[in-house]
Design an enzyme around this catalytic site. Structure first.
Site, PDB file in Angstrom:
ATOM      1  N   TRP A  72       0.842  -1.148  -0.089  1.00 24.29           N
ATOM      2  CA  TRP A  72       0.059  -0.144  -0.128  1.00 24.29           C
ATOM      3  C   TRP A  72       1.015   1.237  -0.053  1.00 24.29           C
ATOM      4  CZ3 TRP A  72      -4.931  -0.742  -1.548  1.00 24.29           C
ATOM      5  CH2 TRP A  72      -5.574  -1.916  -0.998  1.00 24.29           C
ATOM      6  N   SER A  73       0.625   2.084   0.951  1.00 22.47           N
ATOM      7  CA  SER A  73       1.293   3.409   1.050  1.00 22.47           C
ATOM      8  C   SER A  73       2.827   3.589   1.277  1.00 22.47           C
ATOM      9  CB  SER A  73       0.504   4.463   1.764  1.00 22.47           C
ATOM     10  OG  SER A  73      -0.823   4.869   1.028  1.00 22.47           O
ATOM     11  N   THR A  74       3.309   2.309   1.768  1.00 21.31           N
ATOM     12  CA  THR A  74       4.772   2.289   1.799  1.00 21.31           C
ATOM     13  C   THR A  74       5.521   2.606   0.473  1.00 21.31           C
ATOM     14  OG1 THR A  74       4.532   0.771   3.559  1.00 21.31           O
ATOM     15  CG2 THR A  74       6.621   0.913   2.493  1.00 21.31           C
ATOM     16  N   LYS A  76       4.805   5.083  -1.371  1.00 21.13           N
ATOM     17  CA  LYS A  76       4.905   6.224  -1.775  1.00 21.13           C
ATOM     18  C   LYS A  76       6.304   6.752  -1.591  1.00 21.13           C
ATOM     19  CE  LYS A  76       0.235   8.053  -0.678  1.00 21.13           C
ATOM     20  NZ  LYS A  76      -0.431   6.740  -0.390  1.00 21.13           N
ATOM     21  N   TYR A 162      -3.583  14.389   3.176  1.00 19.89           N
ATOM     22  CA  TYR A 162      -2.943  13.246   2.683  1.00 19.89           C
ATOM     23  C   TYR A 162      -3.785  12.793   1.498  1.00 19.89           C
ATOM     24  CZ  TYR A 162      -1.231   8.310   2.788  1.00 19.89           C
ATOM     25  OH  TYR A 162      -0.334   7.366   2.325  1.00 19.89           O
TER      26      TYR A 162
END
Length: 394
Positions: A72-74, A76, A162
């Site tokens: 997921w957002s890791t 980014k 966010y």
């Protein structure tokens, strides 16, 4: 929560980091872990590299040393890295208007939005104003065109909000305009390929056999797609539920094959730790070439101002500060006791961490998604154990 049996744990752990192994085992016994892995690099050397549990909900596949999972957002962090490589090479200016690279972006009053606003979640484009389906999210041209055409939800630069899914398309399109390559291709060509890092933004079909099955958080079981909150501000709904995504989607071939640079990365804990180590400014290729200069690494954590995040603020319960792509540990210690350490959490619990002063990077991946917006108890147990080990060895 009832205690669970600790599965067999594989890998290695230096004796002075024994507390990390204990915390990792306790995550299974006490914190609902199903399958997971954690890697800690100290001055570039692996001092912890552990894995255990199950790669599927039915517990038929053991988590292996090379099991990878959607983080997921890791993800980014990897997308931000692409931008910082370009900044480091003089090809991208963080203080230039986005429209200098992406002319269509100037529409709807966005002519003064800066590249740094995209990197720090301050562009005011946390979500689209028009309904956007998951199938449409998989369409790069459509999604970026809609973002270019839309107006900001708030004054760009004023505060962070966010950009859960839009971040990857915004930063990623700038990367594409500068290089001619989508972030997945640029990352592989410039970073993960040459360094042999087990991480990709698009998962090649031949690697799907290694992918763990994501298991939804308890509150979402049986009704994941209909679980979006209904009493939130329109901007929050746009950011977090347009479209609604969850574990069931991320387990599909369509999601794994799509270019989603904010949430579609797949990697091992080893791969995440190696990626985030680049942000310490110490990582070199075999030829001696430094991947990211020390100055560029310092720029990544250039704080843009502490505030109550407009999207996550209520859930987090405190002010936070985002640098140019990653979150600062701050006084709450989200990434350890050094307030200038930084990293990124992923939906459900995964995270990557970089601490240049301590020479530490950490990667943690898992498949049983937790309910915390950030700072999952499993994460914090591991982070605390790592820094306790470092402090006791000084």
């Amino acid at each position: 929560m009832a205690e669970q049996t600790t599965p067999q744990i594989g890998g290695h752990c230096d004796a002075r980091f024994a507390g990390v192994r204990t915390a990792f085992a306790e995550n299974f016994r006490e914190r609902g872990e199903l399958g997971a892995a954690v890697t800690v690099l100290l001055d570039g050397e692996p001092v912890v590299d552990l894995w255990g549990g199950w790669a599927d909900a039915a517990r038929t596949r053991s988590w292996a040393s090379d099991t990878l999972v959607n983080v997921w957002s890791t993800t980014k962090g990897a997308t931000a890295l692409c931008a910082h490589l370009l900044i480091d090479r003089g090809l991208l200016d963080p203080d230039a208007p986005v429209a200098a690279y992406w002319p269509e972006f100037a529409a709807a009053g966005k002519q003064d939005v800066l590249v740094r606003h995209l990197l720090s979640h301050r562009a005011g484009l946390a979500g689209l104003r028009v309904p956007h389906t998951l199938a449409q999210l998989y369409d790069w041209e459509l999604t970026t065109a809609r973002l270019a055409a839309t107006e900001p939800w708030w004054e760009p630069g004023a505060c962070s909000g966010y950009h859960a899914l839009t971040y990857g398309f915004l930063v990623g399109e700038v990367v594409r305009r500068v290089t001619g390559q989508l972030p997945s291709t640029f990352l592989h060509q410039e970073v993960t390929g040459p360094l042999g890092i087990d991480f990709s933004i698009r998962l090649p079909e031949e690697e799907a056999r290694r992918a763990a099955e994501l298991v939804p958080m308890p509150a979402a079981r049986g009704g994941e797609r209909g679980a979006a909150p209904r009493k939130l501000a329109p901007v929050v709904l746009a950011a977090l539920a347009n479209p609604v995504t969850g574990a069931a989607d991320a387990n599909t071939r369509a999601w794994r094959a799509a270019e989603i640079p904010a949430a579609g990365g797949h990697g091992t804990a080893r791969g995440v730790a190696a990626l985030y180590e680049i942000f310490t400014g110490r990582r070199r290729v075999d030829s001696g070439y430094q991947v990211l200069s020390a100055q560029a690494a310092e720029r990544v954590r250039e704080g843009q101002g502490s505030c109550r995040d407009l999207i996550l603020g209520t859930g987090l319960g405190h002010d936070t500060e985002i640098g140019l792509g990653l979150w600062l540990s701050g006084r709450h210690g989200s990434y350890g006791p050094n307030p200038r350490a930084f990293g990124h959490d992923g939906f459900g619990g995964s995270f990557g961490l970089a601490d240049p002063e301590a020479g530490i990077s950490i990667g943690y991946v898992m498949n049983h998604m937790g309910t915390h917006i950030a700072d999952d108890p499993r994460k914090m147990a591991l982070v605390d154990a790592v820094y306790e080990a470092v402090a006791s060895s000084v």
